[in-house]
Design a protein around this motif. Sequence first.
Motif, short mmCIF file in Angstrom:
data_model
loop_
_atom_site.label_atom_id
_atom_site.label_comp_id
_atom_site.label_asym_id
_atom_site.label_seq_id
_atom_site.Cartn_x
_atom_site.Cartn_y
_atom_site.Cartn_z
N GLN A 28 -5.48 87.22 56.84
CA GLN A 28 -4.24 87.21 55.94
C GLN A 28 -4.42 88.48 55.17
OE1 GLN A 28 -2.88 83.21 55.38
NE2 GLN A 28 -4.93 82.90 54.88
N SER A 29 -3.10 88.65 54.77
CA SER A 29 -2.71 89.79 53.83
C SER A 29 -2.30 89.37 52.62
CB SER A 29 -1.97 91.05 54.49
OG SER A 29 -0.62 90.62 54.44
N ASN A 30 -2.18 90.18 51.49
CA ASN A 30 -1.71 89.68 50.15
C ASN A 30 -0.06 89.84 50.10
OD1 ASN A 30 -3.99 88.62 48.89
ND2 ASN A 30 -4.86 90.57 49.17
N HIS A 31 0.32 90.69 51.11
CA HIS A 31 1.98 90.82 50.95
C HIS A 31 2.79 90.28 52.31
CE1 HIS A 31 0.75 93.92 54.15
NE2 HIS A 31 2.06 93.78 54.79
N ILE A 32 2.01 89.66 53.10
CA ILE A 32 2.74 88.76 54.13
C ILE A 32 2.60 87.18 53.67
CG2 ILE A 32 2.64 87.65 56.50
CD1 ILE A 32 3.76 90.77 56.12
N HIS A 33 3.76 86.50 53.19
CA HIS A 33 3.77 85.32 52.66
C HIS A 33 3.72 84.45 53.76
CE1 HIS A 33 4.14 86.74 48.95
NE2 HIS A 33 5.51 87.24 48.93
N THR A 34 2.42 84.13 54.16
CA THR A 34 1.99 82.98 55.29
C THR A 34 2.47 81.76 54.99
OG1 THR A 34 -0.21 83.11 54.71
CG2 THR A 34 0.53 84.70 56.51
N PRO A 35 3.16 80.69 55.73
CA PRO A 35 3.63 79.38 55.25
C PRO A 35 2.27 78.42 55.40
CG PRO A 35 4.53 80.04 57.43
CD PRO A 35 3.87 81.36 56.99
N LEU A 36 2.40 77.32 54.80
CA LEU A 36 1.33 76.37 55.00
C LEU A 36 1.60 75.50 56.06
CD1 LEU A 36 1.12 74.63 51.44
CD2 LEU A 36 -0.22 76.68 52.31
N THR A 37 0.70 75.25 57.06
CA THR A 37 0.71 74.07 58.20
C THR A 37 0.79 72.82 57.66
OG1 THR A 37 -1.63 73.83 58.30
CG2 THR A 37 -0.70 75.65 59.57
N ARG A 38 1.10 71.70 58.49
CA ARG A 38 1.00 70.55 58.07
C ARG A 38 -0.37 70.01 57.44
NH1 ARG A 38 4.03 65.97 59.81
NH2 ARG A 38 4.63 66.95 61.59
N GLN A 39 -1.29 70.66 57.92
CA GLN A 39 -2.74 70.18 57.38
C GLN A 39 -2.85 70.96 55.71
OE1 GLN A 39 -5.02 68.20 58.21
NE2 GLN A 39 -6.70 68.99 56.62
N GLY A 40 -2.09 71.88 55.69
CA GLY A 40 -2.18 72.59 54.38
C GLY A 40 -1.44 71.76 53.32
N PHE A 41 -0.24 71.29 53.87
CA PHE A 41 0.41 70.38 52.91
C PHE A 41 -0.26 69.08 52.42
CE2 PHE A 41 4.37 72.57 54.26
CZ PHE A 41 5.04 72.77 53.01
N GLU A 42 -0.87 68.42 53.47
CA GLU A 42 -1.77 67.37 53.23
C GLU A 42 -3.02 67.78 52.12
OE1 GLU A 42 -1.44 64.39 53.84
OE2 GLU A 42 0.50 64.96 55.09
N GLN A 43 -3.50 68.98 52.47
CA GLN A 43 -4.56 69.41 51.43
C GLN A 43 -4.13 69.52 50.05
OE1 GLN A 43 -5.83 72.84 53.66
NE2 GLN A 43 -7.54 71.90 54.72
N ALA A 44 -2.84 70.14 49.93
CA ALA A 44 -2.24 70.23 48.64
C ALA A 44 -1.93 68.96 47.89
CB ALA A 44 -0.87 71.31 48.82
N LEU A 45 -1.47 68.16 48.63
CA LEU A 45 -1.42 66.77 48.25
C LEU A 45 -2.38 66.06 47.76
CD1 LEU A 45 1.54 65.60 50.94
CD2 LEU A 45 1.89 65.73 48.46
N ALA A 46 -3.63 66.40 48.44
CA ALA A 46 -4.76 65.65 47.98
C ALA A 46 -5.39 66.16 46.81
CB ALA A 46 -5.74 65.71 49.37
N MET A 47 -5.38 67.47 46.77
CA MET A 47 -5.76 68.22 45.52
C MET A 47 -4.84 67.87 44.21
SD MET A 47 -6.78 72.05 46.56
CE MET A 47 -5.22 72.68 47.73
N GLY A 48 -3.62 67.76 44.54
CA GLY A 48 -2.74 67.09 43.36
C GLY A 48 -3.03 65.74 42.88
N LYS A 49 -3.42 65.12 44.06
CA LYS A 49 -3.98 63.43 43.66
C LYS A 49 -4.94 63.63 42.88
CE LYS A 49 -4.86 59.10 45.93
NZ LYS A 49 -5.10 58.34 46.97
#
Length: 213
Positions: free
Chosen positions: A23-44
């Motif tokens: 990945q680069s720092n200027h391309i805004h790559t979106p989260l996958t479904r797994q990425g959303f689940e990981q973010a939800l788990a960290m938030g919880k």
Amino acid sequence: MKSGRFFIMRHGETVYNASARLQSNHIHTPLTRQGFEQALAMGKALREELGARPPVVLHISETGRALQTAAIIAEALELDWFEARRSNALKEIDMGSWCERRYADVEAEEGPVILADHLLRPAPDGEDYPAIASRLECWLEAIEYEGLTDGRDHIVVMHGISSRVLRGMMARYPVHPDHGVPIAPSLVQGSVALIEGARERVLFGAERGIEHA
């Protein structure tokens, strides 16, 4: 050492992670479904630790994947995402002309990119580990100068390699023999590391409960 606790984490999985691309720092790559689940788990996990609307300072790397992850975490904690402090100093290691290419393609031309313990070999025209440590030290000095190290907790949403350098510096890990700066152990994506008083423990993730003095 700066006052207050620091909850340091990596963004959720992105389409680039899933397809084994650098990945680069200027391309805004979106989260996958797994990425959303990981973010939800960290938030919880943070909600269980801090409760609703905690008096924290939210820091975010100025990249789409980190901003997107932080939005999910902020929602879990009932924080105002727009009040977060965004900083390029928290960006990921710059892999130069290797960015956006598949790991396998780069390795076929240049040799191994992934080193022992999941570290990345710096690209010839990219950033090395002392450079990462330098910008992160400037970031720590800046938040202290601005009066943000007044005992409040901090939530930091950033990246895999750069977070390992920040954790290494703050928790006083040994200097890496090959890279010349302190580097913390690798954690699985979706983990939350807690640093308090120069000690680290994994609040949430694969190595939960392991501490470093």
